[in-house]
Design a protein around this motif. Structure first.
Motif, PDB file in Angstrom:
ATOM      1  N   UNK A 100       0.836  -1.203   0.000  1.00  0.00           N
ATOM      2  CA  UNK A 100       0.000   0.000   0.000  1.00  0.00           C
ATOM      3  C   UNK A 100       0.874   1.257   0.000  1.00  0.00           C
ATOM      4  N   UNK A 101       1.931   1.225   0.817  1.00  0.00           N
ATOM      5  CA  UNK A 101       2.807   2.395   0.923  1.00  0.00           C
ATOM      6  C   UNK A 101       3.642   2.603  -0.342  1.00  0.00           C
ATOM      7  N   UNK A 102       4.212   1.532  -0.880  1.00  0.00           N
ATOM      8  CA  UNK A 102       5.077   1.682  -2.049  1.00  0.00           C
ATOM      9  C   UNK A 102       4.264   2.113  -3.266  1.00  0.00           C
ATOM     10  N   UNK A 103       3.013   1.681  -3.352  1.00  0.00           N
ATOM     11  CA  UNK A 103       2.148   2.117  -4.441  1.00  0.00           C
ATOM     12  C   UNK A 103       1.855   3.607  -4.332  1.00  0.00           C
ATOM     13  N   UNK A 129       3.208  -8.901  -5.952  1.00  0.00           N
ATOM     14  CA  UNK A 129       3.562  -8.156  -7.166  1.00  0.00           C
ATOM     15  C   UNK A 129       2.349  -7.973  -8.070  1.00  0.00           C
ATOM     16  N   UNK A 130       1.455  -8.962  -8.110  1.00  0.00           N
ATOM     17  CA  UNK A 130       0.297  -8.832  -8.994  1.00  0.00           C
ATOM     18  C   UNK A 130      -0.737  -7.850  -8.439  1.00  0.00           C
ATOM     19  N   UNK A 135      -2.532  -2.275 -10.321  1.00  0.00           N
ATOM     20  CA  UNK A 135      -2.641  -0.824 -10.159  1.00  0.00           C
ATOM     21  C   UNK A 135      -1.748  -0.084 -11.151  1.00  0.00           C
ATOM     22  N   UNK A 136      -1.264  -0.799 -12.170  1.00  0.00           N
ATOM     23  CA  UNK A 136      -0.444  -0.172 -13.202  1.00  0.00           C
ATOM     24  C   UNK A 136       1.011  -0.023 -12.832  1.00  0.00           C
ATOM     25  N   UNK A 137       1.490  -0.810 -11.877  1.00  0.00           N
ATOM     26  CA  UNK A 137       2.860  -0.678 -11.395  1.00  0.00           C
ATOM     27  C   UNK A 137       3.693  -1.909 -11.748  1.00  0.00           C
ATOM     28  N   UNK A 138       4.864  -1.680 -12.305  1.00  0.00           N
ATOM     29  CA  UNK A 138       5.852  -2.746 -12.393  1.00  0.00           C
ATOM     30  C   UNK A 138       6.367  -2.995 -10.983  1.00  0.00           C
ATOM     31  N   UNK A 139       6.477  -4.251 -10.572  1.00  0.00           N
ATOM     32  CA  UNK A 139       6.857  -4.553  -9.194  1.00  0.00           C
ATOM     33  C   UNK A 139       7.974  -5.585  -9.154  1.00  0.00           C
ATOM     34  N   UNK A 140       8.911  -5.355  -8.250  1.00  0.00           N
ATOM     35  CA  UNK A 140      10.009  -6.291  -8.006  1.00  0.00           C
ATOM     36  C   UNK A 140      10.098  -6.509  -6.495  1.00  0.00           C
ATOM     37  N   UNK A 141      10.118  -7.773  -6.078  1.00  0.00           N
ATOM     38  CA  UNK A 141      10.194  -8.100  -4.656  1.00  0.00           C
ATOM     39  C   UNK A 141      11.245  -9.182  -4.449  1.00  0.00           C
ATOM     40  N   UNK A 162      16.213 -17.077  -1.327  1.00  0.00           N
ATOM     41  CA  UNK A 162      16.259 -15.734  -1.912  1.00  0.00           C
ATOM     42  C   UNK A 162      15.320 -15.568  -3.103  1.00  0.00           C
ATOM     43  N   UNK A 163      14.006 -15.552  -2.838  1.00  0.00           N
ATOM     44  CA  UNK A 163      13.049 -15.463  -3.934  1.00  0.00           C
ATOM     45  C   UNK A 163      13.144 -14.141  -4.680  1.00  0.00           C
ATOM     46  N   UNK A 164      12.871 -14.219  -5.969  1.00  0.00           N
ATOM     47  CA  UNK A 164      12.800 -13.040  -6.820  1.00  0.00           C
ATOM     48  C   UNK A 164      11.469 -13.079  -7.552  1.00  0.00           C
ATOM     49  N   UNK A 165      10.675 -12.027  -7.399  1.00  0.00           N
ATOM     50  CA  UNK A 165       9.385 -11.936  -8.068  1.00  0.00           C
ATOM     51  C   UNK A 165       9.317 -10.624  -8.823  1.00  0.00           C
ATOM     52  N   UNK A 166       8.957 -10.711 -10.114  1.00  0.00           N
ATOM     53  CA  UNK A 166       8.833  -9.531 -10.956  1.00  0.00           C
ATOM     54  C   UNK A 166       7.505  -9.625 -11.686  1.00  0.00           C
ATOM     55  N   UNK A 167       6.757  -8.545 -11.723  1.00  0.00           N
ATOM     56  CA  UNK A 167       5.501  -8.517 -12.460  1.00  0.00           C
ATOM     57  C   UNK A 167       5.391  -7.210 -13.235  1.00  0.00           C
ATOM     58  N   UNK A 168       4.982  -7.326 -14.491  1.00  0.00           N
ATOM     59  CA  UNK A 168       4.725  -6.157 -15.325  1.00  0.00           C
ATOM     60  C   UNK A 168       3.264  -6.185 -15.757  1.00  0.00           C
ATOM     61  N   UNK A 169       2.525  -5.106 -15.544  1.00  0.00           N
ATOM     62  CA  UNK A 169       1.114  -5.087 -15.927  1.00  0.00           C
ATOM     63  C   UNK A 169       0.949  -5.222 -17.435  1.00  0.00           C
TER      64      UNK A 169
END
Length: 355
Positions: A100-103, A129-130, A135-141, A162-169
């Motif tokens: 919520x904060x990073x968005x 990430x989804x 919300x229209x944000x590329x996200x990396x966690x 060490x998980x890596x998650x990336x999502x692009x709308x």
């Protein structure tokens, strides 16, 4: 003939998980949030991060490794960045606060970066990430975990998975999403294989003497291997640094895992990056271009093959399991034992009739 795992009503599973967490003194809202995230992982076919984790969470809550009622605080805020101290609370609760904060930051400034210390396991990264991608944000966690992986050429457990998650709308039916451990196999999958009496694939692990093994029990006593040899190992080491070095979070080798000691305060670190696509050409342009790439990837297969864009399989699983969720018998057995130990009825764990 393929034998399918029994399926259980999704809403009933969310309620069941929430009640178990509430019995461990988690507030109802936090319990429902966490349970829903676990069930969503099962819906997506990521059983290693689904209700399989519920007995571990409740044991850690009862033993003090996870704080049922944390006082999470923002300990630093500067420009497009912030640091959250999660007070050893459930990682899902921390991530709900962080996303919520990073968005909000990204929508205002174009990009936002939030680091987290004193957290715990947040479940499947794609769940978070989804939410941002929607919300229209590329996200990396990324995140630290307990010690379970040895660097390339090593034997000692220095790294986490060490998980890596990336999502692009995307303008398509689902975000372009990669959600993976940087170990050759996820730790939870090794635990699931042990529970089900199945081997793990070759190349996933070494035993305590550093010899290759497919026995999940020996793998858990030894160490998992990074994916991709030296290159994957380098990625894992860098993610370890990014997840912990920006805060007071612990590295994996400084941590006692709650799988081994339910009372351990792991001080897990997360890093969450969000980029507002609208801050560039436009959200519509970005999402259309991502959808074009997805279609190109899907169309690259030969006449007898199938190629999936990253995230396609999980999205298809979630759609197929929209109302009912498959659970392995070993997971159901553990859930029944958990409910009995908490004095809760297990009558919600009734599989749907096989069609």
């Amino acid at each position: 003939m393929v034998i399918m795992d029994p399926r259980y009503p999704a809403d009933a599973l969310v309620t069941l998980g929430a009640r178990a967490l509430e019995a461990a003194d988690v507030p109802p809202e936090d319990a429902e949030l966490t349970s829903r995230a676990l069930v969503e992982a099962d819906r997506r076919g990521i059983a290693s991060h689904g209700l399989l984790r519920l007995p571990l969470y409740t044991s850690a809550l009862q033993a003090g490794g996870i704080n049922a009622r944390p006082a999470m605080t923002w300990v630093r805020e500067h420009g497009a960045t912030a640091v959250l101290d999660a007070d050893s609370g459930l990682g899902q609760v921390a991530m709900a606060t962080v996303t919520e904060r990073v968005a909000s930051i990204a929508k205002e400034l174009g990009t936002g970066v939030v680091a987290v210390q004193n957290s715990t396991h947040y479940g499947a990264g794609a769940y978070w990430t989804e939410r941002l991608a929607a919300d229209g944000l590329v996200a990396v966690i990324t995140s630290t975990t307990g010690p379970s992986v040895t660097p390339f050429g090593g034997v000692e457990k220095i790294l986490g998975t060490n998980p890596l998650t990336i999502a692009a709308p995307s303008a398509g039916p689902g975000a372009l999403t990669a959600d993976m451990a940087t170990s050759a196999g996820a730790y939870g999958k090794v635990v699931a294989a042990r529970n089900q009496g199945e081997p793990v694939p070759e190349g996933w692990a070494v035993d305590a003497a550093g010899q290759p093994t497919t026995d999940p029990a020996e793998a858990l006593a030894g160490a998992l291997l990074p994916f991709g040899g030296a290159k994957g190992s380098a990625v894992a080491v860098l993610l370890e640094a990014l997840s912990a070095s920006l805060t007071t979070a612990s590295y994996a080798y400084e941590t006692e895992d709650i799988w081994a000691n339910h009372a351990s305060r792991m001080n897990t670190g997360h890093l969450v990056l969000a980029i507002d696509t609208a801050a560039f050409t436009s959200r519509e342009h970005s999402e259309r271009r991502v959808a074009e790439l997805q279609e190109k990837v899907r169309g690259s297969a030969g006449p007898d093959g199938t190629t999936f864009a990253p995230g396609d399989i999980e999205h298809a699983n979630a759609e197929r399991h929209r109302s009912s969720v498959p659970l392995a018998d070993s997971t159901v057995t553990q859930l029944v034992e958990l409910l009995n130990s908490l004095g809760l009825p297990a009558d919600q764990l009734v599989p749907e009739p096989v069609e």
